[in-house]
Every structure is written in C-alpha cells, then in structure tokens.
Design an enzyme around this catalytic site. Structure first.
Site, PDB file in Angstrom:
ATOM      1  N   CYS B 339       0.815  -1.228   0.000  1.00  0.00           N
ATOM      2  CA  CYS B 339       0.000   0.000   0.000  1.00  0.00           C
ATOM      3  C   CYS B 339       0.839   1.264   0.000  1.00  0.00           C
ATOM      4  O   CYS B 339       0.441   2.277   0.583  1.00  0.00           O
ATOM      5  CB  CYS B 339      -0.967   0.052   1.193  1.00  0.00           C
ATOM      6  SG  CYS B 339      -2.259  -1.177   1.100  1.00  0.00           S
ATOM      7  N   ALA B 340       2.024   1.201  -0.589  1.00  0.00           N
ATOM      8  CA  ALA B 340       2.888   2.382  -0.615  1.00  0.00           C
ATOM      9  C   ALA B 340       3.696   2.383  -1.917  1.00  0.00           C
ATOM     10  O   ALA B 340       4.900   2.163  -1.896  1.00  0.00           O
ATOM     11  CB  ALA B 340       3.811   2.387   0.600  1.00  0.00           C
TER      12      ALA B 340
END
Lengths: 86, 399
Positions: B339-340
C-alpha cells in the site's frame, strides 16, 4: 489445479471461494501473484477445465473478477524438491 | 505445525490477555454510552474512555489528555489532520516513503488546489533534511512524514524534522502507524504538532481504534460533525476538545481493549519492547545476509529501523515465497506491494514488491531462526527453479 482467478479486492475473492465450494468445485485461496495481477492480495486457484461453469456461477452472484489465467505455478514443484532432499 | 506470526505491521497478534478481559468486561458489565446519559452504566463507559485517553497521553507524554482524539484507525486520524488543516493555495511537503493513507488524501487535496511536494528519499529510504529545508516556501503549511516506513522500516529523525518545521513556522504531522507502542515517542520533547496512531498494531489493541494527538494551540476543522453528548442545546459543532472531533458513538469496546493494551505496554515499558524487536531484527539481518540469493531492503541496520524487515529471494517472486512460508512452515508474512507505491519506487521494488516480516512483543529468537532455516531452503529451491523452469501463466479472460 491449473487455473487462477484474480480479483480487484479480497471482498470478491473470499466470496468467489465460497460460491465455488458451495457448488462442489475445488478452490483454494493463495497469495495473489503480483506478476499476474497487481490488484489484490489474494487470488483463487481452481480447475481451468471448468472455467465456463465457474464464471457463470460467479456472474450469477455478482462476484467481480479481474481475470482468468491458465496457471501452473512453480511452487507446485516445492513438495517434490523437499521430498528429494529427504 | 506451530504458527509463526510475522505480520504485526499489518495487525499485531496475539493480543495480551488483559485486552480480551477488558472486552469481556465491557460487554458484560459496563456497556453504556458515555456522555449521553448520566446513569451508572453511562458513567462506567465514560471512565473507560477517559482512562484510555489518559494512558495514551502518558505514553506519548502529551501535556493534556484532551489533546488525544479517538479515531477509527491511523488513516482516519491522518485524514482528520490533513483535511482539517490544508486549504486551497496551501503547500504541503511530504516524503516518497509515505503510505497511501497519506498519499491518497494528499493526491485528492491536490485536485482541490493544495500544492504537494514529495521529497525523494535515497534508495534505502532515507530523507535528506536539507532537501526538506530547501523545499519550504512562503505558502508551506505542513510537513507530513512517517515515523517509520511500513515497507523498509527506516525510522525518520522525528526530532530533527520537527525542529526544522518549527524553525520554518510550519506544522509537522507524524504518521506513527508502525511505531506507536513499539518505539518510544515523546511529543513534547520532539515538538511534534500532530501525531496519528493506530490502536491495533504496536499498541496491541483491537482493530477499529486509533487516534490523533494535537499540540496545544493548534486548531483543526472537524472531518465529521454530529452528536457528541455535550452542548446538546446547540445545532452547531462544539469547538472544545476532544468533543469537536468525536461526533457519533465511539468504538467503546475497542477503546476498552486499547486502554488495557496500553496499560500492559506501560508496565513492560516501550524501551523493553523496542529492545526486543530490535534484537529480532538484528538476528534476522545477520542470518539473512549469509543466505545466498536474499536481497535485503532499507537501512539493513537494526538500530535504524523499526521491528520490520523487507527482502526478496532471487529467482522467486514475493507471492511464491509467501505461499511456501505459509503452507510448509506455518510462517505468516506479507508479500507484494504494501500500500505504498511511492516507497516501492524509491526502494526499486515496484511493481513486484517484497516479502515483509514484522515482529512484535510476542515473537521469539527461536521463531526467527526457524524462518531463517526456511529461507535457506527456499533460496536453494528458487535458484534451481529459476534455472530449469518457468511459471506457466497465461491470462485468457479479462473483466
């Protein structure tokens, strides 16, 4: 199992597993291979030969899928590898 | 096969027995709604909330418990801070190591007229303080930095960044999702203006809990407005804390568990948690650097990272490693993109991602040794597979 269904979100993956299993079809959730689909953490292995039946069942339950793949992962060789080493 | 849980950066497991007891007590004995009614159950629930607020204030050394606001998670706290502070025309600075819980709100705010500058970090995830200083301009309102990257684990120098922000008279928001409860944080000593945290990772509480610390003198516009149980004669939102930002019934059961979890941590001491996790990271890094085919990401120095490590095994993709770890060794890791996306681009692991082990208070050196042994075997297998076979995968149908 030589097929894989990828999804946009685990919401649909978990529902898909339940739909296939409820209909007596083999299904197994695995970590989603990023090379096949960047979208979701989990994907569903199933038997590729019954893809049309599986897709129809999922469509009937409004389960959204990303794609269907013919899929024979190398990790299937892992158990052979371990057996050889014993 | 005993289970080895190495996914504490996603959510910590197990939770301390005191957390389970607190939930049981809340559901069976003190289940009222605080502030809404004056009866004994309502007051009992209010005591649970205020006790949790007090121990959190003590944990972060906040001047006043009313400066701690409860939210549903760190994402909610970050959104509250970002949308509560930034207006069109403002400029905000952040780093390329941030999680999507910061990046997505910022990209949305960008569409509303907020200018966003992302400071590129080094390939091992380090932010250059001089680059931050140079990027500050007259319109700059806020600096947002993570305390520790959820991908590479590197700890940012929070005190130096806060000092830099203070000097430039801009606010500093710290995302402590990966560190609250496992790395000491002192908001007064560092001078952090806003600290966003989640309750279910290092703090060892239930999911659905989190919070935001706001420095004295700083005001945010509320993200949500509604009933607070206070100021009930008026149809406008109260301006005092914490009520201004706590509309609607709180996650009382979750907060009961969180309070018990923080009391558990204060008894152990965060320094002791940090020492344990740092030792596990050091043990893993030393063992993994001796395994041929393993690539480590981030600082590769336990003193410079929080309790997580990211790596890849040559010849295998992260999901293959994760599947074998789970099925053959009972080891639960996170694989792929965490998620980055910007952090992965910085580290050079986009779009394949990494395998991530994240340790917690309940992990042991014996578990790390078992994982290293598993990786030794997987590394040999992956090198051989890469030489002799390839994965058969053909996409035959697309939505």
């Amino acid at each position: 199992m030589d097929g894989l269904i990828s999804f946009f979100a685990s919401h649909h993956a978990i529902r898909a597993e339940a739909v296939l299993k409820r209909n007596g079809l083999a299904a197994q959730l695995i970590p989603g291979p990023k090379d096949l689909s960047p979208n979701c953490g989990v994907a569903l292995r199933f038997n590729y030969a019954i893809r049309e039946e599986a897709l129809a069942l999922l469509a009937a339950k409004n389960v959204r899928i990303d794609g269907v793949h013919f899929y024979r992962p190398r990790t299937d060789n892992w158990n052979l590898f371990q057996a050889e080493r014993r | 096969m005993p289970m080895i849980y190495f996914d504490n950066a996603a959510t910590s497991w197990p939770k301390p027995p005191a957390v389970r007891a607190a939930l049981d007590e809340y559901f069976g004995e003190a289940g009222g709604n605080p502030g809404r009614s004056g009866h004994r159950m309502s007051v009992a629930a209010a005591r649970i909330v205020e006790n949790a607020r007090e121990v959190l204030a003590a944990l972060f050394n906040a001047s006043d418990p009313s400066r701690i606001l409860f939210t549903h998670n760190a994402t909610h706290a970050l959104n509250l801070a970002l949308y509560g502070l930034l207006r069109p025309g403002d400029h905000v600075l952040t780093t390329s190591m941030e999680h999507n819980s910061v990046m997505r709100p910022l990209r949305h705010l960008e569409g509303l007229g907020v200018e966003v500058t992302v400071i590129a970090c080094t390939p091992d995830g380090r932010v250059d303080l001089e680059a931050v200083r140079r990027a500050i301009r007259r319109e700059t309102r806020l600096l947002v930095t993570t305390h520790a990257s959820n991908v590479a684990g590197r700890l940012n120098p929070v005190g130096d960044l806060a000092a830099l922000a203070r000097e430039a008279k801009i606010a500093h928001l710290v995302d402590a999702a990966q560190t609250a409860g496992s790395v000491p944080i002192d908001v007064r000593e560092t001078g952090v203006d806003l600290l966003a945290f989640t309750g279910h990772k290092g703090l060892l509480g239930p999911t659905g809990t989190g919070g935001l610390y706001i420095r004295d003198g700083l005001t945010l516009a509320p993200l949500l407005r509604g009933g607070t149980g206070s100021d009930s004669a008026h149809e406008t939102q109260p301006e005092f804390l914490p009520d201004a930002h706590e509309s609607g019934t709180l996650n009382l059961a979750g907060i009961a568990g969180l309070g018990a979890a923080v009391r558990f941590l204060l008894e152990i001491g965060i320094e002791a948690v940090r020492a344990r996790e740092q030792n596990l990271v050091a043990q893993f890094l030393a063992g993994a650097s001796d395994i041929s085919g393993i690539t480590l990401y981030g600082p590769k120095d336990a003193a410079l990272q929080c309790g997580l490590v990211s790596f890849n095994v040559g010849g295998a993709v992260p999901s293959e490693v994760g599947l074998i770890l789970d099925e053959s060794f009972g080891i639960m890791a996170r694989t792929g993109l965490h998620c980055a996306p910007s952090a992965h681009r910085t580290l050079g692991t986009f779009p394949t991602g990494t395998v991530r082990f994240s340790f917690g208070w309940f992990n042991t050196p014996a578990e790390v040794e078992k994982a290293l042994e598993a990786l030794r075997q997987i590394a040999v297998w992956a090198a051989r597979e890469a030489a002799v076979s390839h994965q058969e995968a053909v996409k035959t149908w697309t939505a």
